[in-house]
Design an enzyme around this catalytic site. Structure first.
Site, PDB file in Angstrom:
ATOM      1  N   ASP A  58      40.743  40.196  42.681  1.00  0.00           N
ATOM      2  CA  ASP A  58      41.744  39.993  41.641  1.00  0.00           C
ATOM      3  C   ASP A  58      42.059  38.501  41.480  1.00  0.00           C
ATOM      4  O   ASP A  58      42.408  37.826  42.439  1.00  0.00           O
ATOM      5  CB  ASP A  58      43.015  40.766  42.029  1.00  0.00           C
ATOM      6  CG  ASP A  58      43.909  41.085  40.857  1.00  0.00           C
ATOM      7  OD1 ASP A  58      44.053  40.228  39.967  1.00  0.00           O
ATOM      8  OD2 ASP A  58      44.484  42.189  40.842  1.00  0.00           O
TER       9      ASP A  58
ATOM     10  N   ARG B  39      47.008  50.536  40.012  1.00  0.00           N
ATOM     11  CA  ARG B  39      46.112  50.514  38.859  1.00  0.00           C
ATOM     12  C   ARG B  39      44.697  50.076  39.229  1.00  0.00           C
ATOM     13  O   ARG B  39      43.718  50.479  38.591  1.00  0.00           O
ATOM     14  CB  ARG B  39      46.671  49.604  37.763  1.00  0.00           C
ATOM     15  CG  ARG B  39      46.955  48.160  38.167  1.00  0.00           C
ATOM     16  CD  ARG B  39      47.703  47.427  37.060  1.00  0.00           C
ATOM     17  NE  ARG B  39      47.994  46.025  37.363  1.00  0.00           N
ATOM     18  CZ  ARG B  39      49.087  45.589  37.972  1.00  0.00           C
ATOM     19  NH1 ARG B  39      50.014  46.476  38.358  1.00  0.00           N
ATOM     20  NH2 ARG B  39      49.290  44.302  38.182  1.00  0.00           N
TER      21      ARG B  39
ATOM     22  N   THR C  25      44.984  42.641  34.771  1.00  0.00           N
ATOM     23  CA  THR C  25      44.409  43.440  35.855  1.00  0.00           C
ATOM     24  C   THR C  25      43.937  44.821  35.403  1.00  0.00           C
ATOM     25  O   THR C  25      42.804  45.217  35.689  1.00  0.00           O
ATOM     26  CB  THR C  25      45.434  43.585  36.994  1.00  0.00           C
ATOM     27  OG1 THR C  25      45.688  42.294  37.548  1.00  0.00           O
ATOM     28  CG2 THR C  25      44.916  44.514  38.086  1.00  0.00           C
TER      29      THR C  25
ATOM     30  N   HIS D 119      47.587  34.357  33.853  1.00  0.00           N
ATOM     31  CA  HIS D 119      46.312  34.563  33.158  1.00  0.00           C
ATOM     32  C   HIS D 119      46.571  35.464  31.963  1.00  0.00           C
ATOM     33  O   HIS D 119      47.684  35.947  31.768  1.00  0.00           O
ATOM     34  CB  HIS D 119      45.297  35.207  34.107  1.00  0.00           C
ATOM     35  CG  HIS D 119      45.874  36.391  34.846  1.00  0.00           C
ATOM     36  ND1 HIS D 119      45.915  37.661  34.324  1.00  0.00           N
ATOM     37  CD2 HIS D 119      46.497  36.467  36.060  1.00  0.00           C
ATOM     38  CE1 HIS D 119      46.516  38.478  35.180  1.00  0.00           C
ATOM     39  NE2 HIS D 119      46.876  37.771  36.252  1.00  0.00           N
TER      40      HIS D 119
ATOM     41  N   ASP E 253      45.359  37.774  43.882  1.00  0.00           N
ATOM     42  CA  ASP E 253      46.122  37.599  42.644  1.00  0.00           C
ATOM     43  C   ASP E 253      47.574  37.252  42.936  1.00  0.00           C
ATOM     44  O   ASP E 253      48.149  36.344  42.317  1.00  0.00           O
ATOM     45  CB  ASP E 253      46.060  38.895  41.822  1.00  0.00           C
ATOM     46  CG  ASP E 253      46.836  38.806  40.522  1.00  0.00           C
ATOM     47  OD1 ASP E 253      46.382  38.116  39.600  1.00  0.00           O
ATOM     48  OD2 ASP E 253      47.912  39.443  40.438  1.00  0.00           O
TER      49      ASP E 253
END
Length: 547
Positions: free
Chosen positions: A41, A166, A82, A487, A306
């Site tokens: 990630d 997720r 994501t 992002h 991430d």
């Protein structure tokens, strides 16, 4: 007589072989025994090379040198978040088709924001929180795993593992055997009744290990001497965010006190990557993945990269140290796969769900144009504009995922008013210095827009879920995140990601042609000799198929 006897013996042998092997897979199903997808990630493509000299020979460098490395792989839609990233990897298609247009989105029917995997028809397995009330119901297409199960009457095992729900649920697909994610409130791996009634014993064992060994994560110190992190900025800069119990974002990070109240901190440490790969190893062992007659699929995502990236940005010592540690973890994981299965019996691919932007203040320190759009200020200005221009701020229902949603319950009754609101809103938005363009999502083809961005916006537009206008920020501008990074844009720093195939006689090589994230599902489907996911628009990477 001899001829008759010979024919009879041959016939008996054929019948005997057929009986013995009637439940065995066909030749096309025998290779590989296991496919492992590893999604890191927020891993920018340049992280493969920025820290190259400090990586071991058996981690990232093994993959780049011995794997088939697609050097120019990009995402082909926006926003680069994501949930759509993980979905696109395993479906081989784009949000316009698979429907996961963001981590969450404004639902035009219920008039509220929804989260991509929330499903209150199911309950948590493994804890007493609601963190497991989830399923893949919002994903509209099949995945690699779904098609793999269809191909052999459900004989393959398909499992997803990630800290983020997720990132475990969407890759594994609709027909998955299991998905596991981390409940930060309890410090346990959990699942959903969508998959099972209770956790397997091996998952419970991993939960006990986390509880017993969490002291390993209570202090984060650098692997190397601080002065050796030449690829990073100095340790204390204003654009990095510190942990809650710190006065400055500097090493060593002592987070023991934070762990006493909340296990969420494990997600924001390199330990999160280690415990995820430990769960993946246990899964392979105890579920006997790769040991049956049919190919299995394990979808693994590392989420801590991430979370740490958001906190510290792209150029911090913390980022470099985390990737050096992750390199060792990946080397350990590959060695584990080699030992368990043998390299010829598995296919491993590595990629990322998106990249990340350099922090605006960091760029400004290099005299590069950049800035931050502050969402609260932006919304206040939007409300003031709507009141001044139309005396009604309710003409806009929501701004979500850089999209403007108009109130069609009101505006659809007056076509002229709808057009006026759309035009005036567009003009107002273009007055902001941070906004590069505003695109009418119902007429993208008519927009005066550079072709790659036009393609990306088209690939993102799902008529049932998307908004009316798309707001494209200027390069190096981001929403909020004065410290750390984020992002989501269409620019290279968010779209350019690693794409490497490894194992199962995949040749070493480099591919510098334009590749898109949707090509992964097409390539894996070609390797497995199965139908690609039903919405797949990708093309197989031919070089990875030349054994």
């Amino acid at each position: 007589m001899k001829k008759i006897l010979f024919i009879t013996l041959v016939f008996i042998s054929i019948v005997s072989f057929a009986k013995k092997n009637k439940n065995q897979p066909t030749a096309t199903q025998q290779q590989p025994k296991l496919v492992i997808g590893l999604v890191i990630d927020q891993m920018r493509w340049d992280y493969l090379y920025r820290f190259h000299d400090k990586y071991t020979s058996n981690g990232f460098n093994l993959l780049t040198e011995k794997g088939y490395n697609c050097e120019f792989a990009h995402y082909n839609y926006v926003p680069t978040y994501t949930a759509p990233g993980h979905t696109s990897i395993y479906t081989g298609t784009v949000p316009a088709v698979h429907g996961i247009i963001g981590n969450g989105w404004y639902d035009k029917i219920s008039k509220k924001s929804i989260y991509c995997v929330t499903d209150d028809n199911f309950n948590t397995v493994g804890s007493n929180t609601d963190a497991g009330n989830a399923s893949p119901k919002n994903m509209l297409t099949t995945t690699i795993g779904d098609e793999l199960k269809i191909s052999n009457a459900n004989k393959s095992k398909v499992i997803g593992i990630a800290i983020k729900d997720r990132s475990a649920i969407l890759p594994a697909g609709h027909a998955a055997d299991a998905a596991y994610w981390f409940d930060g409130k309890t410090g346990k791996w959990i699942s959903s009744t969508y998959y099972m009634k209770s956790l397997p014993n091996w998952v419970e064992t991993q939960n006990k290990i986390i509880q017993q060994d969490k002291f390993d994560a209570t202090k984060w110190e650098t692997l190397l001497a601080l002065q050796d992190y030449h690829e990073s900025t100095e340790d204390n800069v204003s654009w990095e965010a510190n942990y809650d119990n710190e006065s400055a974002p500097v090493f060593a990070h002592d987070v023991e006190a934070l762990l006493e109240d909340d296990h969420d901190i494990l997600k924001a440490l390199p330990y999160g990557n280690t415990m995820t790969l430990n769960l993946a190893k246990a899964c392979i062992q105890h579920e006997n993945l790769g040991k049956g007659n049919f190919t299995d699929l394990l979808c693994v995502s590392l989420s801590s990269t991430d979370i740490i990236g958001h906190q510290f940005g792209c150029n911090a010592v913390e980022i470099e140290d985390m990737y050096l540690r992750l390199d060792k973890d990946i080397a350990s994981f590959i060695a584990f796969l080699d030992n368990q299965l043998g390299r010829d019996n598995y296919v491993f691919f590595l990629t990322a769900d998106h990249g990340a932007a350099n922090n605006a203040s960091f760029l400004q320190s290099h005299r590069i144009p950049a800035g931050n759009e502050i969402s609260k200020v932006f919304k206040a200005k939007m409300d003031s504009f709507l009141i001044a221009e139309f005396n009604n701020k309710n003409y806009i229902e929501s701004i979500s995922n850089q999209q403007v949603f108009f109130n069609h319950d009101v505006l659809d009754k007056d076509a002229a008013l709808l057009e006026k609101v759309k035009q005036k809103t567009t003009q107002f938005l273009l007055s902001f210095e941070e906004i590069a363009d505003v695109i009418d999502l119902s007429a993208v083809e008519q927009a005066t827009l550079v072709a790659p961005y036009k393609m990306m916006i088209t690939n993102s537009y799902n008529k049932n879920r998307s908004g009316d206008l798309y707001i494209q920020l200027q390069p190096a501008w981001m929403s909020d995140y004065i410290q750390g990074t984020t992002h989501g844009s269409a620019y290279n720093y968010d779209t350019h990601i690693p794409m490497i195939f490894f194992g199962n006689h995949i040749p070493a090589g480099k591919d510098y042609s334009q590749r898109y994230i949707s090509d992964i599902a097409a390539t894996i489907s070609a390797i497995l000799k199965i139908q690609e996911p039903n919405g797949c628009i990708g093309k197989p990477v031919e070089g990875a198929l030349k054994k």
